[in-house]
Enzyme design. Structure first.
Site, short mmCIF file in Angstrom:
data_model
loop_
_atom_site.label_atom_id
_atom_site.label_comp_id
_atom_site.label_asym_id
_atom_site.label_seq_id
_atom_site.Cartn_x
_atom_site.Cartn_y
_atom_site.Cartn_z
N GLN A 115 0.81 -1.22 0.00
CA GLN A 115 0.00 0.00 0.00
C GLN A 115 0.84 1.27 0.00
OE1 GLN A 115 -2.52 -0.42 3.46
NE2 GLN A 115 -3.52 -2.24 2.67
N HIS A 154 -1.16 0.46 5.66
CA HIS A 154 -1.77 1.55 6.44
C HIS A 154 -0.85 2.76 6.63
CE1 HIS A 154 -4.87 -1.41 8.40
NE2 HIS A 154 -4.77 -1.53 7.07
N GLU A 199 -15.90 4.22 8.19
CA GLU A 199 -16.55 5.35 8.85
C GLU A 199 -16.42 6.64 8.05
OE1 GLU A 199 -15.57 3.96 13.47
OE2 GLU A 199 -14.95 5.93 12.75
N TYR A 224 -11.11 9.17 18.20
CA TYR A 224 -12.13 8.52 17.37
C TYR A 224 -12.21 7.01 17.61
CZ TYR A 224 -13.35 12.89 15.39
OH TYR A 224 -13.83 14.17 15.27
N TYR A 278 -10.73 -9.67 10.51
CA TYR A 278 -10.67 -10.46 9.29
C TYR A 278 -10.75 -11.95 9.61
CZ TYR A 278 -9.30 -6.21 6.82
OH TYR A 278 -9.28 -4.94 6.29
#
Length: 403
Positions: A111, A173, A276, A286, A297
């Site tokens: 990523q 991430h 979200e 949050y 998962y």
């Protein structure tokens, strides 16, 4: 799937059902409405949403390699980042054959890579362009914020102005998006470091999102040179990093600001469901991974609770996941009835979601604009258009246009 929810609004011929505080049971496809939900509950979206009307899509160009972010220059040209580490430019609707020189080597694994791009609010005077990118090795890497000057043909004076600490392993991430506030400080979002079994200091690395001494899973606020504003919420907390503006995030890949109210919106990936959409508040936690609507998962819940009084409720929760990436607040009147709404790109849903908002920032409903490819970014152009980048090896720039 049986859904108990509250009907809020009719849009044209399409019924938009607000699934606020909905209870969901499997193995049914009917939807029924009741009026017993809390106005502060999130819209729980199961992805069975109406298709929007009154638009068409046009492929402007193809041939982009995993495009990630875009920014318009004053002359109407578009700068586009490609995750493998290239910066491209579109002039008069055509892609220059050669990438723009001046981008250093990036950690383009999984990523990671060259990600977001944003122009300084005073770009016409200082020519500054800002980037987020991943740097390092598979054993030790992190997201950096950099800036460079663009002279029309190349980048000059590339410099790293901020970097995430601590470093992490693997290629998951990184985040990340850039938003400019009215005082010309910038918000930059960073991911939590990755999924289990990735660990840090003997525990899952995702728990760093609850550590105010870590940038992982946070949004930071910095000046345009990377220094820390002295009015940041935790600047006087000896146990917190002074750059942090909000925390408890999993992996934000969309963030935008309303130009009239200056409200900041973001969305973030859940793990298995639980994506979200959040209306951001300075200094807030949050919740991730202690408060979440997500499943693991591997099965079971990520968190024991999905809400807590000190954690702002999401405005929308997507289960199953749409894998949101790219977020635009639409301020033009070019599309009748879309002004003041949010547009969310979906990597898994392969569409753009229109989130219908009222003037107070309450979600009234949701529609789908089918794209048919993984959507990485969605932006409003200076002339009021809506443009999409698709996350493909042969990625596209697509224009959404009123019929």
């Amino acid at each position: 799937m049986k859904i108990n929810c509250q009907v809020k609004k009719l849009l044209g011929a399409s019924l938009l059902v607000v699934l606020a505080g909905c209870s969901v049971a499997e193995n049914s496809t009917s939807a029924q409405s009741t009026a017993n939900s809390s106005p502060n509950s999130p819209l729980i979206s199961d992805n069975e949403v109406a298709v929007a009307e009154g638009f068409s899509t046009r492929t402007v160009l193809q041939g982009l390699e995993r495009p990630w972010g875009m920014a318009w220059l004053p002359d109407g040209s578009i700068l586009i980042t490609e995750r493998p580490g290239k910066l491209r430019i579109v002039r008069n609707g055509k892609l220059d054959l050669e990438p723009i020189p001046g981008v250093p080597e990036v950690f383009a694994v999984n990523q990671g890579g060259l990600m977001d791009i944003s122009l300084h609010p005073d770009f016409e005077q200082n020519r500054l362009v800002y980037f987020t990118y991943s740097q390092g090795t598979n054993q030790a890497n992190h997201t950096r914020v950099a800036r460079a000057t663009f002279d029309g043909t190349s980048l000059q004076n590339w410099s790293d102005i901020f970097e995430v600490t601590p470093t992490k392993s693997d290629g998951q991430h990184f985040g990340s998006r850039i938003v400019w506030l009215p005082d010309s400080t910038m918000l930059v979002a960073f991911g939590d470091g990755g999924n289990p079994p990735i660990r840090f200091n003997g525990e899952y690395i995702r728990n760093q999102a609850q550590n105010l001494g870590s940038h992982l899973g946070s949004v930071v606020r910095i000046n345009d040179d990377g220094s820390i504003p002295q009015d940041n919420p935790f600047v006087n907390d000896s146990n917190a990093d002074p750059a942090i503006w909000s925390y408890g995030h999993r992996n934000i890949q969309g963030m935008t600001i309303e130009p009239t109210t200056n409200r900041v919106w973001s969305h973030e990936h859940g793990s298995r469901g639980g994506d979200e959409l959040n209306l951001m508040e300075v200094g807030q936690n949050y919740g991730w991974p202690k408060v979440s609507y997500s499943d693991e998962y591997t099965g079971g819940r990520v968190a024991e609770i999905s809400s807590r009084p000190d954690v702002p409720e999401p405005k929308v929760v997507w289960t199953p996941s749409i894998a949101p990436s790219g977020l635009a607040f639409y301020s033009s009147d070019r599309f009748s009835g879309w002004q003041g709404d949010l547009f969310v790109g979906g990597l898994v849903s392969r569409d753009v979601r229109r989130i219908d908002l009222d003037g107070e920032g309450n979600v009234l409903g949701e529609e789908s604009i089918p794209i048919g490819q993984r959507v990485r970014d969605v932006r409003q152009s200076p002339d009021g258009g809506l443009y999409v980048l698709t996350d493909e090896q042969n990625g596209s720039l697509i224009s959404i246009e009123p019929e």
